[in-house]
Design a protein around this motif. Structure first.
Motif, PDB file in Angstrom:
ATOM      1  N   TYR A  48       1.932   6.963  -6.460  1.00 58.86           N
ATOM      2  CA  TYR A  48       1.177   5.708  -6.354  1.00 58.86           C
ATOM      3  C   TYR A  48       0.165   5.778  -5.216  1.00 58.86           C
ATOM      4  CZ  TYR A  48      -0.339   1.039  -5.340  1.00 58.86           C
ATOM      5  OH  TYR A  48      -1.145  -0.042  -5.098  1.00 58.86           O
ATOM      6  N   LEU A  49       0.628   6.254  -4.050  1.00 61.51           N
ATOM      7  CA  LEU A  49      -0.272   6.323  -2.892  1.00 61.51           C
ATOM      8  C   LEU A  49      -1.501   7.163  -3.220  1.00 61.51           C
ATOM      9  CD1 LEU A  49       2.286   6.794   0.033  1.00 61.51           C
ATOM     10  CD2 LEU A  49       1.033   4.723  -0.591  1.00 61.51           C
ATOM     11  N   ARG A  50      -1.280   8.270  -3.922  1.00 58.75           N
ATOM     12  CA  ARG A  50      -2.416   9.120  -4.275  1.00 58.75           C
ATOM     13  C   ARG A  50      -3.299   8.470  -5.329  1.00 58.75           C
ATOM     14  NH1 ARG A  50       1.216  13.422  -3.962  1.00 58.75           N
ATOM     15  NH2 ARG A  50       1.529  13.430  -6.194  1.00 58.75           N
ATOM     16  N   SER A  51      -2.668   7.868  -6.350  1.00 63.47           N
ATOM     17  CA  SER A  51      -3.492   7.387  -7.463  1.00 63.47           C
ATOM     18  C   SER A  51      -4.240   6.113  -7.093  1.00 63.47           C
ATOM     19  CB  SER A  51      -2.650   7.201  -8.734  1.00 63.47           C
ATOM     20  OG  SER A  51      -1.904   6.017  -8.671  1.00 63.47           O
ATOM     21  N   ALA A  52      -3.597   5.213  -6.353  1.00 58.26           N
ATOM     22  CA  ALA A  52      -4.301   3.990  -5.960  1.00 58.26           C
ATOM     23  C   ALA A  52      -5.180   4.254  -4.733  1.00 58.26           C
ATOM     24  CB  ALA A  52      -3.306   2.870  -5.660  1.00 58.26           C
ATOM     25  N   ASN A  53      -4.893   5.362  -4.033  1.00 55.53           N
ATOM     26  CA  ASN A  53      -5.653   5.717  -2.827  1.00 55.53           C
ATOM     27  C   ASN A  53      -5.596   4.570  -1.817  1.00 55.53           C
ATOM     28  OD1 ASN A  53      -7.129   7.461  -1.290  1.00 55.53           O
ATOM     29  ND2 ASN A  53      -9.098   6.950  -2.207  1.00 55.53           N
ATOM     30  N   SER A  54      -4.466   3.863  -1.835  1.00 57.56           N
ATOM     31  CA  SER A  54      -4.369   2.604  -1.119  1.00 57.56           C
ATOM     32  C   SER A  54      -4.488   2.758   0.393  1.00 57.56           C
ATOM     33  CB  SER A  54      -3.043   1.923  -1.466  1.00 57.56           C
ATOM     34  OG  SER A  54      -1.977   2.848  -1.353  1.00 57.56           O
ATOM     35  N   GLU A  55      -3.887   3.806   0.942  1.00 55.24           N
ATOM     36  CA  GLU A  55      -3.906   3.908   2.400  1.00 55.24           C
ATOM     37  C   GLU A  55      -5.307   4.250   2.894  1.00 55.24           C
ATOM     38  OE1 GLU A  55      -0.245   6.136   3.583  1.00 55.24           O
ATOM     39  OE2 GLU A  55       0.382   4.041   3.814  1.00 55.24           O
ATOM     40  N   GLU A  56      -5.941   5.188   2.240  1.00 55.46           N
ATOM     41  CA  GLU A  56      -7.297   5.555   2.663  1.00 55.46           C
ATOM     42  C   GLU A  56      -8.241   4.356   2.564  1.00 55.46           C
ATOM     43  OE1 GLU A  56      -8.479   9.390   1.149  1.00 55.46           O
ATOM     44  OE2 GLU A  56     -10.596   8.847   1.356  1.00 55.46           O
ATOM     45  N   LEU A  57      -8.044   3.540   1.524  1.00 53.48           N
ATOM     46  CA  LEU A  57      -8.953   2.409   1.321  1.00 53.48           C
ATOM     47  C   LEU A  57      -8.644   1.234   2.247  1.00 53.48           C
ATOM     48  CD1 LEU A  57      -9.126   2.443  -2.595  1.00 53.48           C
ATOM     49  CD2 LEU A  57     -10.931   3.133  -0.987  1.00 53.48           C
ATOM     50  N   LEU A  58      -7.387   1.038   2.596  1.00 50.88           N
ATOM     51  CA  LEU A  58      -7.013  -0.173   3.327  1.00 50.88           C
ATOM     52  C   LEU A  58      -6.790   0.035   4.827  1.00 50.88           C
ATOM     53  CD1 LEU A  58      -4.535  -1.626   0.677  1.00 50.88           C
ATOM     54  CD2 LEU A  58      -6.941  -2.241   1.025  1.00 50.88           C
ATOM     55  N   LEU A  59      -6.391   1.247   5.225  1.00 50.02           N
ATOM     56  CA  LEU A  59      -6.072   1.444   6.642  1.00 50.02           C
ATOM     57  C   LEU A  59      -7.247   1.192   7.594  1.00 50.02           C
ATOM     58  CD1 LEU A  59      -3.482   4.389   6.767  1.00 50.02           C
ATOM     59  CD2 LEU A  59      -3.097   1.970   7.272  1.00 50.02           C
ATOM     60  N   PRO A  60      -8.479   1.553   7.230  1.00 48.69           N
ATOM     61  CA  PRO A  60      -9.563   1.294   8.194  1.00 48.69           C
ATOM     62  C   PRO A  60      -9.641  -0.175   8.607  1.00 48.69           C
ATOM     63  CG  PRO A  60     -10.331   2.764   6.468  1.00 48.69           C
ATOM     64  CD  PRO A  60      -8.950   2.304   6.052  1.00 48.69           C
ATOM     65  N   GLU A  61      -9.502  -1.078   7.653  1.00 48.43           N
ATOM     66  CA  GLU A  61      -9.577  -2.501   7.985  1.00 48.43           C
ATOM     67  C   GLU A  61      -8.353  -2.943   8.799  1.00 48.43           C
ATOM     68  OE1 GLU A  61     -12.389  -3.858   7.496  1.00 48.43           O
ATOM     69  OE2 GLU A  61     -11.727  -5.743   8.375  1.00 48.43           O
ATOM     70  N   LEU A  62      -7.188  -2.395   8.479  1.00 47.02           N
ATOM     71  CA  LEU A  62      -5.977  -2.736   9.241  1.00 47.02           C
ATOM     72  C   LEU A  62      -6.066  -2.190  10.666  1.00 47.02           C
ATOM     73  CD1 LEU A  62      -3.282  -2.156   6.463  1.00 47.02           C
ATOM     74  CD2 LEU A  62      -4.291  -4.327   7.230  1.00 47.02           C
ATOM     75  N   ARG A  63      -6.601  -0.982  10.798  1.00 50.06           N
ATOM     76  CA  ARG A  63      -6.797  -0.409  12.139  1.00 50.06           C
ATOM     77  C   ARG A  63      -7.753  -1.258  12.962  1.00 50.06           C
ATOM     78  NH1 ARG A  63      -7.733   4.737   9.797  1.00 50.06           N
ATOM     79  NH2 ARG A  63      -5.801   5.921   9.798  1.00 50.06           N
TER      80      ARG A  63
END
Lengths: 266, 266
Positions: B78-93
Motif C-alpha cells: 500500500y505504501l508503495r502503490s499509494a506513495n502516501s508517505e512521499e506525498l504527505l510527509l513534506p506537509e507534515l514535516r
C-alpha cells in the motif's frame, strides 16, 4: 511440504498475489493487468479482486482497481504481534544518538532484506527505510550479512532466483563477485556497502544471532558517503554496533513472537 | 453486493481473518485459539494456517503459530502503490517544523481512524502513530472529523458496530455525547481532543476533502497536554492546519491511487 492435499487454499494464495502485484508504477490496474502481473487467469484474478473489493482491501475506479488504505492494517498486525518497533527502536535510537544518521534491523525475506525497524535523523530522505521496506540483499550491508549465513546450496538457490542488477556503478552484480564478498563477511563478522544500493549511502552491518548461533537478522548504521568512509565506520562504530547486536539478541531470546518471525537459515 | 455467486472466494476472506486475529496479546496462538478468534471452524482455520505457513506469512513453533516478518510486506505494498508517505510527509514535516511535536493524516476504516502518514519529533514515545496505526475514532480529533462527515444513518450504523469504552476519564463514551460533539465539529470545521485517547495528548484536526467536497481524510497536529490547551492549539495552529489541509487536497486531486484509497462517505 507434508500437508494433505486439500489443505492448501489456492484462493488465499491467489488473493495475496493480487495484493502484491500493485506498486508505485502499477497503482491503478485493469483486470487484465492484474491477471498478467499476478500470473493468474482472468477469471481467477476477477474473483480475487471482487473478494478483496468486498472485504474493503481494494477499490474499483471506473475500470481500474486500486488498493485501499485498509491494506496498511495487514502490515500493522505484524508490528503489533511481534511488537518489533517497541522492542528494537530503543537500541536503534541509541546508535543514532551516538553516531547520527540512521540505524536499522532487517531480516531476509525471499531474495530481499526486509526492514523490521529503522530509526533515522531523516537527513537522507531519499532512501529512507521504514518497517516493511525491502531492498535487494546483494547491494546492502544488511543483506550481505544475511547472505553470509547461507550454506553454499542455499546461496546457489539465491543466485538462481535473484535478478542481479547494477543499481549504481559500484553494485556487485555477478555471483562470483558477490560470493567473494560474502566469504569475506563470514570471516570478518561484518559487512560494508558503499554506494552500492544508491549513491551517497555508506553502511556497516553485523549479524544478529539466535541461541543456536544462526544469523536470523542484521543490524546496521549508515551515513552519507560524503561524510564517512567504510573504514571510518568500522573504526568508529563497529564496537558499538556489536554491543547493539548482542542487546538485540537478548531481546529476541525473551520475545519468541519476534524471534520466530525472522529468517532461519536452512 | 451485486457480484455473481461463486465470485466471492471464501478461502481468501478466511485467510485474511486469520492474519488479522494476531495481535500483541495474542502473538503466539494455537490452532484452536486461531479458530476461536477468527470465528472459523477448526478445519477452515487449519487450512488457512497451513496455506499461510506454506506461503511464508506464518511460522509454526511447536504447537503454536506466529506471524512471520513477511506480513510487513503486505502493508508496504500500500505504501508503495499509494506513495502516501512521499506525498504527505513534506506537509507534515512543515507543521512539525512550525509547531513541534507531531502531525498526522488519517482516514476512516471500519470503526477506527487509520493513520496514513505521521511525522513526530518522537518526544511522545508512548502513543506514537505510524502508517497503519488505528485508534478508536470517537476518542481522537482525527476520528471526530471523520465522524462529522457521516450522515445520520451512517452514524447510527457506526454506533451499532463500535464498542464505546472509557479510555481515560475524559473519553466520551455515549452516542448522545459523541453526537453532540460531532455536530459541533461539523459546525466549526475542526475537532479537538484533550486526554480522551490517553492522558497527555491534546490534538486539533481539520477535514481533508475531495473535489466533491466530501471529507475523505483528516489532518491533525498534537502536543503534550501539559504544554498546550485546545484553545491555544486553535488560536496558534488552526490557520496553518487549514493551509496544510488544502495543500493535501491538491495532492490528492492529482494522485488518484492515494485519493481513491481513502474513505468515502456513503
Amino acid at each position: 511440504m507434508e500437508e494433505k492435499k486439500g489443505e492448501y487454499v489456492e484462493g488465499l494464495a491467489r488473493g495475496l498475489k493480487v495484493l502484491e502485484c500493485f506498486d508505485k508504477v502499477h497503482a491503478l490496474l485493469t483486470l487484465s493487468e492484474v491477471s498478467r502481473r499476478a500470473d493468474l487467469n482472468p477469471a481467477a484474478a476477477r474473483r480475487s479482486l471482487n473478494t478483496l473489493e468486498r472485504l474493503g482491501y481494494v477499490r474499483r475506479i471506473d475500470r481500474k482497481f486500486v488498493l485501499s488504505a485498509r491494506v496498511l492494517t495487514l502490515g500493522s498486525v505484524y508490528l503489533r504481534s511481534a511488537n518489533s518497533e517497541e522492542l528494537l527502536l530503543p537500541e536503534l535510537r541509541r546508535l543514532v544518538g551516538l553516531f547520527g544518521e540512521s540505524a536499522s534491523v532487517a531480516t531476509l525475506d525471499r531474495q530481499e532484506v526486509l526492514y523490521i525497524a529503522s530509526y533515522s535523523e531523516q537527513r537522507a530522505k531519499r532512501m529512507m527505510a521504514t518497517a516493511g521496506t525491502t531492498f535487494p540483499a546483494y547491494a546492502t550491508s544488511l543483506g550481505k550479512v544475511m547472505l553470509s549465513s547461507m550454506g553454499s546450496d542455499e546461496l546457489d538457490d539465491y543466485y538462481n532466483k535473484v535478478n542481479l542488477q547494477k543499481l549504481t556503478d559500484k553494485t556487485l552484480n555477478s555471483p562470483e563477485d558477490i560470493s567473494k564478498q560474502v566469504a569475506l563477511v563470514r570471516e570478518l563478522g561484518y559487512a560494508t556497502s558503499v554506494d552500492e544500493l544508491d549513491y551517497g549511502i555508506t553502511s556497516l552491518a553485523v549479524p544478529v544471532k539466535n541461541s543456536a548461533h544462526q544469523t536470523v537478522a542484521a543490524i546496521n548504521c549508515s551515513a552519507y558517503s560524503g561524510r564517512v568512509t567504510s573504514e571510518s565506520l568500522i573504526e568508529e562504530r563497529l564496537e558499538e554496533l556489536r554491543v547493539a547486536a548482542s542487546r538485540v539478541e537478548r531481546v529476541l531470546a525473551s520475545h519468541p513472537a519476534l524471534m520466530h518471525s525472522l529468517y532461519l537459515p536452512q
